[in-house]
Scaffold this active site. Sequence first.
Site, short mmCIF file in Angstrom:
data_model
loop_
_atom_site.label_atom_id
_atom_site.label_comp_id
_atom_site.label_asym_id
_atom_site.label_seq_id
_atom_site.Cartn_x
_atom_site.Cartn_y
_atom_site.Cartn_z
N GLN A 3 0.96 -1.21 0.15
CA GLN A 3 -0.11 -0.06 -0.08
C GLN A 3 0.88 1.16 0.16
O GLN A 3 0.30 2.26 -0.13
CB GLN A 3 -0.75 -0.09 1.17
CG GLN A 3 -1.81 -1.29 1.32
CD GLN A 3 -2.42 -1.36 2.76
OE1 GLN A 3 -3.49 -0.86 3.00
NE2 GLN A 3 -1.87 -2.13 3.55
N VAL A 42 3.76 4.06 -1.27
CA VAL A 42 4.00 4.75 -2.43
C VAL A 42 5.20 5.21 -2.58
O VAL A 42 5.62 6.07 -3.35
CB VAL A 42 2.95 5.93 -2.61
CG1 VAL A 42 1.66 5.59 -2.87
CG2 VAL A 42 2.86 7.05 -1.31
N ASP A 43 6.31 4.69 -1.67
CA ASP A 43 7.65 5.16 -1.64
C ASP A 43 8.75 4.49 -2.64
O ASP A 43 9.83 5.05 -2.46
CB ASP A 43 7.88 5.26 -0.06
CG ASP A 43 8.01 3.87 0.42
OD1 ASP A 43 8.17 2.93 0.08
OD2 ASP A 43 7.55 3.83 1.69
N HIS A 85 -1.39 1.48 -4.41
CA HIS A 85 -1.79 2.79 -4.45
C HIS A 85 -0.91 3.93 -5.21
O HIS A 85 -0.98 5.08 -5.05
CB HIS A 85 -2.05 3.55 -2.92
CG HIS A 85 -2.90 2.61 -2.08
ND1 HIS A 85 -2.92 2.57 -0.73
CD2 HIS A 85 -4.06 1.79 -2.44
CE1 HIS A 85 -4.10 1.97 -0.33
NE2 HIS A 85 -4.63 1.34 -1.28
N ASN A 90 2.97 -6.16 13.34
CA ASN A 90 2.49 -4.81 13.38
C ASN A 90 2.84 -4.23 14.67
O ASN A 90 2.41 -5.01 15.63
CB ASN A 90 1.06 -4.62 12.96
CG ASN A 90 0.52 -3.21 12.54
OD1 ASN A 90 1.13 -2.77 11.80
ND2 ASN A 90 -0.24 -2.55 13.13
N GLY A 112 1.09 -2.45 17.52
CA GLY A 112 -0.40 -2.18 17.81
C GLY A 112 -1.20 -2.82 17.01
O GLY A 112 -0.86 -3.56 16.23
P1 NAD Z 1 -1.16 2.96 8.64
O1 NAD Z 1 -0.54 4.31 9.08
O2 NAD Z 1 -2.64 2.97 8.74
O3 NAD Z 1 -0.95 1.78 9.69
C1 NAD Z 1 0.69 1.66 9.90
C2 NAD Z 1 0.90 0.63 10.97
O4 NAD Z 1 2.26 0.05 11.02
C3 NAD Z 1 0.27 1.19 12.45
O5 NAD Z 1 -0.48 0.34 13.12
C4 NAD Z 1 1.62 1.42 13.01
O6 NAD Z 1 1.77 1.07 14.54
C5 NAD Z 1 2.49 0.29 12.41
N1 NAD Z 1 3.89 0.28 12.51
C6 NAD Z 1 4.78 1.53 12.70
N2 NAD Z 1 5.93 1.31 12.63
C7 NAD Z 1 6.07 -0.08 12.52
C8 NAD Z 1 7.09 -0.98 12.50
N3 NAD Z 1 8.53 -0.42 12.52
N4 NAD Z 1 6.93 -2.17 12.37
C9 NAD Z 1 5.74 -2.77 12.32
N5 NAD Z 1 4.59 -1.97 12.28
C10 NAD Z 1 4.83 -0.76 12.53
O7 NAD Z 1 -0.67 2.68 7.24
P2 NAD Z 1 -1.39 1.60 6.40
O8 NAD Z 1 -2.15 0.61 6.64
O9 NAD Z 1 -0.51 1.38 5.25
O10 NAD Z 1 -2.52 2.74 5.52
C11 NAD Z 1 -2.07 4.16 5.30
C12 NAD Z 1 -2.25 4.48 3.74
O11 NAD Z 1 -1.43 5.77 3.55
C13 NAD Z 1 -1.75 3.48 2.82
O12 NAD Z 1 -2.95 3.55 1.97
C14 NAD Z 1 -0.63 4.08 2.19
O13 NAD Z 1 -0.80 4.28 0.64
C15 NAD Z 1 -0.49 5.71 2.62
N6 NAD Z 1 0.74 5.82 3.17
C16 NAD Z 1 1.99 5.42 2.63
C17 NAD Z 1 3.18 5.51 3.01
C18 NAD Z 1 4.41 5.22 2.36
O14 NAD Z 1 4.41 5.14 1.30
N7 NAD Z 1 5.50 4.87 3.14
C19 NAD Z 1 3.33 6.43 4.36
C20 NAD Z 1 1.97 6.89 5.07
C21 NAD Z 1 0.94 6.61 4.43
#
Ligand code: NAD
Length: 279
Positions: free
Chosen positions: A99, A101-102, A117, A243, A245
Site C-alpha cells: 500500500q 507509494v515510496d 496505491h 504490526n 499495535g
Molecule cells: P497506517 O499508517 O494506517 O498503519 C501503519 C501501521 O504500522 C500502524 O498500525 C503502526 O503502528 C504500524 N507500524 C509503524 N511502524 C512499524 C514498524 N516499524 N513495524 C511494524 N509496524 C509498524 O498505514 P497503512 O495501513 O499502510 O494505510 C495508510 C495509507 O497511507 C496507505 O494507503 C498508504 O498508501 C498511505 N501511506 C503510505 C506511506 C508510504 O508510502 N511509506 C506512508 C504513509 C501513508
Amino acid sequence: MNPVDDLVRLCAGQRVFVLVGAGCSTESGIPDYRGPGTLQRARNPIQYRAFISDPAQRRRYWARSAVGWPAVGSAQPNPAHRALAGFEQLGLTPGIVTQNVDGLHQAAGSREIVELHGALREVICLRCGAIEPRAEMQRRIESLNGPIPDLARQMAALAPDGDAEIDPGSSFQVPDCRTCGGTLKPNVVFFGENVPRERVELCYRWLAESTAVLVVGSSLTVFSGYRFVKRAHERALPIGIVNLGPTRADALATLCIDGRAGTVLPSLLSQLARSRGET
Ligand code: NAD
C-alpha cells in the site's frame, strides 16, 4: 516460545501472499498515518475531488509536496524491505502487494510488486496520460518558485506552531504537463479515488495461488488492503500479522506479533532459509 518461531511455522512450506503498509517504511524515516504517536499529528489527506476541481487545493498540495518530497525521494530501504526481497528470491511468495507509494521495495531488490496505491516517484498528466519523474517535477517547481528551503521557510512562517494547516498563497506556481499543458497529479491513488481494477485483479490472482498470508506494518484501516485479508479468512488461510499495535484484522488472524518489521522479518527470513537449507 518466541513468537517469531510461530510465524516461521505459519510460513514454512507455504506460498505466502504478502501485504505491506506504511509501518514497513517508518524505520526508513517515512512516517505512517496511524502508528503510536502519529494520531495527534494526523492530517486529513487531500481528497481526489478537491484536487481535481480546486486550483487552490492543488497549489497547496504541490507546495507541501515540494517541501516533503526530498525526504521521501532520498529514503533508503531498511532491513524489513530487504527481508521481503529475500522472500521473493527464495520463491516463498508470488510477490509483494504494497500500500506504500515510496518505491522502497524496488530499491531493496523486490521485482514482483503490486503498488496498490501507485507511486510517488511518478507524476501523471490528467489530460494526455504522459508520465514524468517526480524528481523532474521537483526541478520544475524550483525553477518556477525558487529554492525549496526558501519555500519551506515561507510556509513555516505561515504556520507559527510549525504543525498547522499551511497555505502557500496564490503566488506558488504549479508546473503543467510538458507534453500538452494539462494538469499534473502525483501517480498515486488519492482518497475518494478507486484502485485500478487490473491491479486489484492481479492481487486476487496472487492470493488465489497462495496458501498463507503475511501482513506487515498496516493498520488495515483502508479497505483496499483489508479486503485481501478478509478474502483469505473466508478461504481459511493462515494469516500472520506483524504490526506495532492493533489492526482491523486482528480477529481474523491466526497470529499477531506486536513487533517492529525491521527486527521480525530478517529473523523470519533467516529461519525460513535455514529450514530449507539455504543459509
Ligand atoms: P497506517 O499508517 O494506517 O498503519 C501503519 C501501521 O504500522 C500502524 O498500525 C503502526 O503502528 C504500524 N507500524 C509503524 N511502524 C512499524 C514498524 N516499524 N513495524 C511494524 N509496524 C509498524 O498505514 P497503512 O495501513 O499502510 O494505510 C495508510 C495509507 O497511507 C496507505 O494507503 C498508504 O498508501 C498511505 N501511506 C503510505 C506511506 C508510504 O508510502 N511509506 C506512508 C504513509 C501513508
